[in-house]
Design a protein around this motif. Structure first.
Motif, PDB file in Angstrom:
ATOM      1  N   MET A 223       0.547  -1.168  -0.265  1.00 29.07           N
ATOM      2  CA  MET A 223       0.319  -0.166   0.034  1.00 29.07           C
ATOM      3  C   MET A 223       0.576   0.848   0.136  1.00 29.07           C
ATOM      4  O   MET A 223       1.461   1.239   0.939  1.00 29.07           O
ATOM      5  CB  MET A 223      -1.467  -0.309   0.979  1.00 29.07           C
ATOM      6  N   ARG A 224       0.173   2.096  -1.161  1.00 31.94           N
ATOM      7  CA  ARG A 224       1.416   3.263  -1.128  1.00 31.94           C
ATOM      8  C   ARG A 224       0.856   4.686  -0.545  1.00 31.94           C
ATOM      9  O   ARG A 224      -0.415   4.573  -0.167  1.00 31.94           O
ATOM     10  CB  ARG A 224       1.321   3.892  -2.464  1.00 31.94           C
ATOM     11  N   THR A 225       1.302   5.305   0.285  1.00 29.25           N
ATOM     12  CA  THR A 225       1.051   6.771   1.032  1.00 29.25           C
ATOM     13  C   THR A 225       0.997   8.217   0.256  1.00 29.25           C
ATOM     14  O   THR A 225       2.573   8.042  -0.493  1.00 29.25           O
ATOM     15  CB  THR A 225       1.585   6.811   2.509  1.00 29.25           C
ATOM     16  N   PHE A 226      -0.064   8.725   0.185  1.00 31.20           N
ATOM     17  CA  PHE A 226       0.082   9.516  -0.984  1.00 31.20           C
ATOM     18  C   PHE A 226      -0.136  11.131   0.019  1.00 31.20           C
ATOM     19  O   PHE A 226      -1.463  11.174   0.604  1.00 31.20           O
ATOM     20  CB  PHE A 226      -0.941  10.081  -1.733  1.00 31.20           C
ATOM     21  N   ILE A 227       0.829  12.583   0.219  1.00 35.72           N
ATOM     22  CA  ILE A 227       1.331  13.176   1.118  1.00 35.72           C
ATOM     23  C   ILE A 227       1.278  14.386   0.217  1.00 35.72           C
ATOM     24  O   ILE A 227       2.051  14.491  -0.948  1.00 35.72           O
ATOM     25  CB  ILE A 227       2.251  12.650   2.385  1.00 35.72           C
ATOM     26  N   LEU A 228       0.234  15.616   0.168  1.00 34.60           N
ATOM     27  CA  LEU A 228       0.574  17.183  -0.319  1.00 34.60           C
ATOM     28  C   LEU A 228       0.604  17.705   0.522  1.00 34.60           C
ATOM     29  O   LEU A 228      -0.465  17.496   1.846  1.00 34.60           O
ATOM     30  CB  LEU A 228      -0.776  17.371  -0.931  1.00 34.60           C
ATOM     31  N   TYR A 229       2.352  18.332   1.044  1.00 32.70           N
ATOM     32  CA  TYR A 229       2.139  19.849   1.665  1.00 32.70           C
ATOM     33  C   TYR A 229       2.075  20.715   0.684  1.00 32.70           C
ATOM     34  O   TYR A 229       2.673  20.846  -0.020  1.00 32.70           O
ATOM     35  CB  TYR A 229       3.352  19.094   2.185  1.00 32.70           C
ATOM     36  N   GLY A 230       1.415  21.811   1.353  1.00 31.20           N
ATOM     37  CA  GLY A 230       1.935  22.659   0.678  1.00 31.20           C
ATOM     38  C   GLY A 230       2.831  24.247   1.534  1.00 31.20           C
ATOM     39  O   GLY A 230       2.913  23.750   3.441  1.00 31.20           O
ATOM     40  N   SER A 231       3.040  25.521   0.864  1.00 32.53           N
ATOM     41  CA  SER A 231       3.979  26.150   1.780  1.00 32.53           C
ATOM     42  C   SER A 231       3.742  27.523   1.478  1.00 32.53           C
ATOM     43  O   SER A 231       3.744  27.841   0.168  1.00 32.53           O
ATOM     44  CB  SER A 231       5.807  25.729   1.332  1.00 32.53           C
ATOM     45  N   GLU A 232       3.992  28.608   2.293  1.00 32.00           N
ATOM     46  CA  GLU A 232       3.490  29.603   2.101  1.00 32.00           C
ATOM     47  C   GLU A 232       4.867  30.152   1.486  1.00 32.00           C
ATOM     48  O   GLU A 232       4.971  31.760   1.094  1.00 32.00           O
ATOM     49  CB  GLU A 232       3.725  30.612   2.674  1.00 32.00           C
ATOM     50  N   ARG A 233       6.288  29.475   1.437  1.00 32.77           N
ATOM     51  CA  ARG A 233       7.718  30.345   1.064  1.00 32.77           C
ATOM     52  C   ARG A 233       6.938  30.133  -0.012  1.00 32.77           C
ATOM     53  O   ARG A 233       6.548  29.722  -1.014  1.00 32.77           O
ATOM     54  CB  ARG A 233       8.205  29.021   1.248  1.00 32.77           C
ATOM     55  N   THR A 234       8.403  31.522  -1.223  1.00 31.85           N
ATOM     56  CA  THR A 234       8.257  31.938  -2.377  1.00 31.85           C
ATOM     57  C   THR A 234       9.702  31.687  -3.079  1.00 31.85           C
ATOM     58  O   THR A 234       9.405  30.995  -4.349  1.00 31.85           O
ATOM     59  CB  THR A 234       7.955  33.237  -2.593  1.00 31.85           C
ATOM     60  N   ASP A 235      10.517  30.791  -2.403  1.00 34.30           N
ATOM     61  CA  ASP A 235      11.685  30.678  -2.844  1.00 34.30           C
ATOM     62  C   ASP A 235      12.098  29.191  -3.567  1.00 34.30           C
ATOM     63  O   ASP A 235      12.247  28.336  -1.987  1.00 34.30           O
ATOM     64  CB  ASP A 235      12.748  31.106  -2.069  1.00 34.30           C
ATOM     65  N   ILE A 236      11.542  28.646  -4.190  1.00 36.77           N
ATOM     66  CA  ILE A 236      11.720  27.012  -4.159  1.00 36.77           C
ATOM     67  C   ILE A 236      12.761  26.633  -4.040  1.00 36.77           C
ATOM     68  O   ILE A 236      12.742  25.071  -3.583  1.00 36.77           O
ATOM     69  CB  ILE A 236      10.623  26.499  -6.209  1.00 36.77           C
ATOM     70  N   ASP A 237      14.152  27.073  -4.094  1.00 38.48           N
ATOM     71  CA  ASP A 237      15.078  26.554  -4.510  1.00 38.48           C
ATOM     72  C   ASP A 237      16.022  26.321  -2.321  1.00 38.48           C
ATOM     73  O   ASP A 237      15.632  25.086  -2.587  1.00 38.48           O
ATOM     74  CB  ASP A 237      16.326  27.503  -4.540  1.00 38.48           C
ATOM     75  N   GLY A 238      15.782  27.563  -1.862  1.00 39.89           N
ATOM     76  CA  GLY A 238      15.530  27.055  -0.971  1.00 39.89           C
ATOM     77  C   GLY A 238      14.845  26.263  -0.164  1.00 39.89           C
ATOM     78  O   GLY A 238      15.381  25.325   1.000  1.00 39.89           O
ATOM     79  N   LEU A 239      13.245  25.569  -0.779  1.00 41.96           N
ATOM     80  CA  LEU A 239      12.546  24.776  -0.020  1.00 41.96           C
ATOM     81  C   LEU A 239      13.179  23.271  -0.625  1.00 41.96           C
ATOM     82  O   LEU A 239      13.232  22.365   0.726  1.00 41.96           O
ATOM     83  CB  LEU A 239      11.034  24.962   0.059  1.00 41.96           C
ATOM     84  N   ALA A 240      13.253  23.730  -1.335  1.00 46.12           N
ATOM     85  CA  ALA A 240      13.670  22.541  -1.737  1.00 46.12           C
ATOM     86  C   ALA A 240      15.236  21.954  -0.897  1.00 46.12           C
ATOM     87  O   ALA A 240      15.465  20.792  -0.951  1.00 46.12           O
ATOM     88  CB  ALA A 240      15.003  22.597  -3.665  1.00 46.12           C
ATOM     89  N   ASN A 241      16.561  22.622  -1.209  1.00 46.51           N
ATOM     90  CA  ASN A 241      17.664  22.954  -0.280  1.00 46.51           C
ATOM     91  C   ASN A 241      17.039  22.255   1.190  1.00 46.51           C
ATOM     92  O   ASN A 241      18.322  21.152   2.057  1.00 46.51           O
ATOM     93  CB  ASN A 241      18.444  24.000   0.262  1.00 46.51           C
ATOM     94  N   ASP A 242      15.613  23.055   2.165  1.00 47.51           N
ATOM     95  CA  ASP A 242      15.719  22.637   3.288  1.00 47.51           C
ATOM     96  C   ASP A 242      15.375  20.500   2.999  1.00 47.51           C
ATOM     97  O   ASP A 242      15.552  19.983   3.984  1.00 47.51           O
ATOM     98  CB  ASP A 242      14.496  23.257   3.796  1.00 47.51           C
ATOM     99  N   VAL A 243      14.429  20.616   2.269  1.00 48.97           N
ATOM    100  CA  VAL A 243      13.718  19.483   2.332  1.00 48.97           C
ATOM    101  C   VAL A 243      15.191  18.310   1.822  1.00 48.97           C
ATOM    102  O   VAL A 243      14.884  16.672   2.506  1.00 48.97           O
ATOM    103  CB  VAL A 243      12.532  19.165   1.155  1.00 48.97           C
TER     104      VAL A 243
END
Length: 109
Positions: free
Chosen positions: A1-21
């Motif tokens: 069984m697979r789990t599908f998860i969706l998160y939202g972020s109000e951050r606008t810097d996709i590069d910074g969010l990608a780095n944090d992830v």
């Protein structure tokens, strides 16, 4: 069984969010560009996949609902989509530590 998860972020810097992830998960996401989605990051592995993308993907659309990938969550500039295979539960715990993410949906199939 697979789990599908969706998160939202109000951050606008996709590069910074990608780095944090990347730091939280201990992986490297590939930077990509699409004429449909725009800039996004993705990773596909045997245990999980992750994609970080802008919510607004068609700013020129006349209908407001057609401008967003997730129109019910248009207040979030960025979306993080996870697909977890069995045994990858630690990924969910690790990504929950990323500042500024809001859990929007979680389904199993």
């Amino acid at each position: 069984m697979r789990t599908f998860i969706l998160y939202g972020s109000e951050r606008t810097d996709i590069d910074g969010l990608a780095n944090d992830v990347c730091v939280a998960l201990g992986v490297t996401l590939d930077a990509r560009d699409s004429s449909y989605v725009g800039e996004y990051y993705s990773l596909d592995s045997a245990k999980f996949s992750c994609r970080i993308e802008p919510n607004l993907n068609s700013p020129d659309e006349v209908e407001e609902e057609d401008r967003y990938q997730e129109p019910d969550h248009r207040q979030y500039d960025l979306l993080v989509r996870l697909t977890l295979s069995p045994g990858a539960e630690q990924v969910e715990k690790k990504i929950a530590q990323v500042e500024g993410l809001k859990l929007l949906a979680k389904d199993m199939a």
